[in-house]
Design an enzyme around this catalytic site. Structure first.
Site, short mmCIF file in Angstrom:
data_model
loop_
_atom_site.label_atom_id
_atom_site.label_comp_id
_atom_site.label_asym_id
_atom_site.label_seq_id
_atom_site.Cartn_x
_atom_site.Cartn_y
_atom_site.Cartn_z
CG HIS A 131 -8.23 -4.97 -5.41
ND1 HIS A 131 -7.59 -4.29 -4.42
CD2 HIS A 131 -9.43 -5.19 -5.00
CE1 HIS A 131 -8.32 -4.21 -3.52
NE2 HIS A 131 -9.63 -4.61 -3.52
CD GLU B 266 -4.73 -3.65 -6.18
OE1 GLU B 266 -4.16 -4.33 -5.73
OE2 GLU B 266 -5.50 -2.63 -6.17
CG HIS C 283 -3.88 -6.27 -2.52
ND1 HIS C 283 -5.06 -5.91 -2.83
CD2 HIS C 283 -3.82 -7.11 -1.42
CE1 HIS C 283 -6.09 -6.57 -2.24
NE2 HIS C 283 -5.19 -7.35 -1.37
CD GLU D 25 -1.28 -2.50 -1.59
OE1 GLU D 25 -1.39 -2.51 -2.75
OE2 GLU D 25 -2.34 -2.62 -0.74
#
Length: 374
Positions: A65, A68, A180, A269
């Site tokens: 993404h 990110e 991410h 993440e």
């Protein structure tokens, strides 16, 4: 670690590493983005131009993404850290001597070019130049026909997705992680379920091993295992979660790796803020440095070996079956690797109508060598 690099600066920085460490580092690309930017990786290994026999391959993919952005920088820093400490740090030297490490800092450079520093939530640049979320663009395991035909699998997908799929097809990756932002947690397959109901646990056949791998990352991170709540609804005991239990993600890359290759992949993440100010990058690096290294080392956990025929010749394309978890196929040199959490497993090899004798292995930290003869 004072700023984010744009595409040219990132490539220049990686190319400088190749020049500084020509026997250890090699820069390449898996393809191009919609707008023509190269999807650049750096490969790090003691024998960077040719993989040694039974040497496993591991990869990190960042910035899927585009907004990110921290993962993009973490992989640049990781490359520099590994190479600069080779020959001085026994742990790093051993890792590089025995592993092929691939770091792809940005799978979505077009999105990154549109994103803006300081935006913590979802913003412009999340998708690629066509506005497509790449982590929803891979084959959907529960909604699309299962096939091994790459042309059929990749038809109609984005250039970045197809490039990643082809890369996964072409290399015998053993272990992987997809980095991410927007939370602080290690998430593991499956990312979706047949019902596509968020909050529903969707276990893969390798659920214990995936929990183990996610826990390795979380415990080696400075704070992840403390159940950080970036949002009030976040709840990640020990810093890990099953992907679908968190929310349903059909068409994700981690599930694609699991279903269509030998690789086990988790999604990590890294930060609450998706594109935090550059002044925070040093802190994020210190948070993740040891976890990034510890996770790479897990490629040497479980079982590996060679499948041979009755004459002692390697058998390419043989299937190594595990009583708990998915099967893997051998390379054209008859090699296989199977990452497994500690425990007792029974394995056997098969090809066509031939099979080996089953072998029971007590897997401990480290890797056991188990060869099979058909």
């Amino acid at each position: 670690m004072c700023e984010y690099e744009n595409q040219r600066e990132m490539v220049d920085r990686l190319m400088q590493l190749q020049r500084n460490y020509p026997s250890l580092a090699k820069v390449g690309a898996i393809g191009k983005s919609v707008e023509g930017r190269s999807l650049v990786y750096i490969k790090i290994s003691e024998n960077v131009n040719q993989r040694s026999f039974l040497e496993p391959m591991v990869k990190y993919v960042g910035n899927m993404h585009g907004d990110e952005a921290v993962s993009r920088q973490m992989l640049i820093y990781l490359a520099e850290y590994l190479l600069s400490r080779y020959g001085f740090d026994q742990r790093i030297t051993s890792l590089i001597n025995n592993t092929e490490i691939f770091l792809l800092p940005s799978l979505n450079p077009d999105g990154f070019a549109e994103a803006r520093e300081g935006n913590c939530g979802t913003s412009s640049g999340r998708g690629n130049a066509n506005g497509v979320d790449l982590n929803r663009n891979f084959p959907r395991q529960f909604d699309e026909p299962r096939t091994s035909n790459f042309r059929a699998l990749s038809f109609g997908r984005e250039k970045e997705t197809t490039a990643a799929m082809a890369w996964i097809f072409s290399k015998p990756f053993v272990l992987s992680a997809n980095l991410h932002g927007g939370a602080v947690v290690a998430s593991y397959p499956f990312d979706d379920s047949p019902s596509h109901q968020s909050g529903k646990y969707s276990a893969s056949p390798d659920d214990p091993t995936f929990k183990y791998l996610a826990t390795v990352y979380a415990r080696n991170h400075r704070t992840m295992s403390s159940n950080i709540k970036c949002e009030p609804t976040d709840n990640f005991p020990n810093g890990i979660t099953n992907g679908a239990r968190w929310y349903d993600v059909p068409g994700g890359m981690q599930d694609y790796n699991y279903v269509h290759s030998n690789a086990l992949e988790i999604t990590v993440e890294l930060t609450c803020c998706k594109y935090p100010p550059a002044a925070t990058l040093v802190s994020h690096w210190l948070d993740n440095r040891n976890a990034l290294i510890a996770y790479l080392e897990q490629v040497h956990t479980g079982v590996k070996g060679v499948v041979m025929d009755s004459r002692g010749n390697p058998v390419p394309g043989a299937v190594v079956v595990v009583n708990r978890g998915k099967s893997v196929k051998t390379t054209n040199q008859g090699e296989y690797w199977r990452v497994l959490s500690p425990g007792t497993y029974t394995l056997m090899a098969q090809q066509g109508g031939s099979s080996s004798e089953p072998v029971t292995v007590n897997v401990k930290p480290g890797v056991a060598i188990v060869n099979f003869q058909l």
